[in-house]
Enzyme design. Structure first.
Site, PDB file in Angstrom:
ATOM      1  N   ASP A  81       0.842  -1.193   0.000  1.00 44.72           N
ATOM      2  CA  ASP A  81       0.000   0.000   0.000  1.00 44.72           C
ATOM      3  C   ASP A  81       0.878   1.244   0.000  1.00 44.72           C
ATOM      4  OD1 ASP A  81      -2.211  -1.622   0.141  1.00 44.72           O
ATOM      5  OD2 ASP A  81      -2.514  -1.345   2.299  1.00 44.72           O
ATOM      6  N   ARG A  82       0.329   2.314  -0.525  1.00 48.73           N
ATOM      7  CA  ARG A  82       1.094   3.563  -0.625  1.00 48.73           C
ATOM      8  C   ARG A  82       1.664   3.998   0.727  1.00 48.73           C
ATOM      9  NH1 ARG A  82      -1.288   9.391  -2.818  1.00 48.73           N
ATOM     10  NH2 ARG A  82       0.683  10.532  -2.743  1.00 48.73           N
TER      11      ARG A  82
END
Length: 328
Positions: free
Chosen positions: A154-155
């Site tokens: 995930d970012r």
């Protein structure tokens, strides 16, 4: 939408905008359309299919169909396809943002490139982002013939990110993922006191895409089977540091399973607890406390078992130091 145009030059072998690529054994076996998507980064699929249909892409001087599978020593002719000038600014800005990736390399050889991905950096462009880790690596290493993500983070998650430098390595590592032969260990700071007897959370997860494009995952009996193992690493008065090892690889799996267990992760903007986050602001934390700490897998070339560890970044280390001093 990416704006692209073809330079209007005669289609001949002396055209300086045309370039030729000789297919290696490692690149053989893939479809020409997929090969072009890798080499013409940022160009829409519709444009790629158009230049193949028009015969502007040739293999061994012959027209081919999009489903043609490349062979060893094939010579691929690629016409001059490029973005308009208006699209260059985001790319340049993206390169500046990901230049830090050169300092994030944990391990590299002829098969692999492994990074300690910084939090806040997407692994690839999309969803409103013009640039990510993989685009940045390709820009920073323009001579690299092949760079592809083996998995994703995930970012807002930091830590170990595996990139393949050969197609054969990508295939081998994907097979390990499918066979659950790759072990991923994350560190997460969760709300409250995680009970030691809760060692596994097995709850099916269903992904929903909102109108805004945002992905929200919920525990739902109609979802995909999902399992995460948890182990207590360290306890504080208001939080627990846990090691989370996903057995399956669903979107937001650790975050949702932690929430489902009643212990959301610190500063999780989708599945978190605002009151818990507020208590942690005194230690300077303002990002998701989820870090891919270690990855164990068999090297695709040598077969040797590797375990790569990624150190915590400064904000996460500072948070733990504060909790140890004031909330142990």
């Amino acid at each position: 939408m990416v704006s692209v145009y073809l330079e209007s030059r005669p289609m001949n072998e002396n055209n300086p905008g045309v370039h030729f690529i000789t297919i290696t054994a490692d690149e053989a076996g893939q479809r020409i359309d997929n090969f072009l998507r890798t080499h013409l980064k940022g160009v829409p699929k519709s444009m790629i299919y158009r230049i193949v249909r028009k015969g502007e892409v040739r293999v061994n001087k012959k027209r081919v169909k999009p489903e043609y599978k490349l062979q060893n020593d094939d010579e691929v002719r690629i016409p001059p396809v490029r973005r308009s000038d208006d699209e260059q600014a985001p790319v340049s800005a993206g390169i500046d943002k990901v230049a830090v990736l050169n300092d994030a390399v944990l391990y590299e050889d002829d098969y692999l490139l492994i990074l300690n991905k910084p939090a806040g950096t997407a692994v690839h462009g999309g969803s409103g982002l013009s640039f990510g880790v993989i685009e940045g690596l390709r820009a920073l290493r323009p001579d690299a013939r092949f760079l592809e993500l083996v998995h994703r983070l995930d970012r807002d998650t930091s830590g170990v990110l595996l990139v393949a430098k050969k197609r054969s390595a990508l295939r081998a590592l994907h097979e390990q993922l499918r066979a659950k032969g790759m072990q991923k260990d994350y560190l997460a700071l969760v709300c409250g006191q995680w009970q030691s007897h809760v060692k596994t959370v097995a709850a099916p997860l269903l992904k929903n895409i909102l109108a805004s494009g945002e992905r929200i995952v919920r525990v739902n009996s109609e979802g995909k089977p999902s399992e995460t193992r948890f182990k207590v690493e360290e306890r504080f008065t208001l939080a627990t540091l846990v090691r989370a090892s996903p057995i399956t690889g669903r979107t937001h799996q650790i975050r949702v399973h932690a929430q489902h267990a009643g212990h959301p992760i610190a500063f999780d903007d989708r599945y978190g607890d605002g009151a818990f986050d507020q208590q942690l602001t005194v230690c300077g934390l303002n990002r998701l406390f989820l870090h891919a700490a270690a990855l164990r897998f068999d090297h695709p070339g040598s077969g040797e078992t590797l375990r790569i560890e990624a150190p915590l970044d400064a904000p996460l280390r500072q948070c733990l130091l504060y909790l140890r001093a004031h909330h142990k």
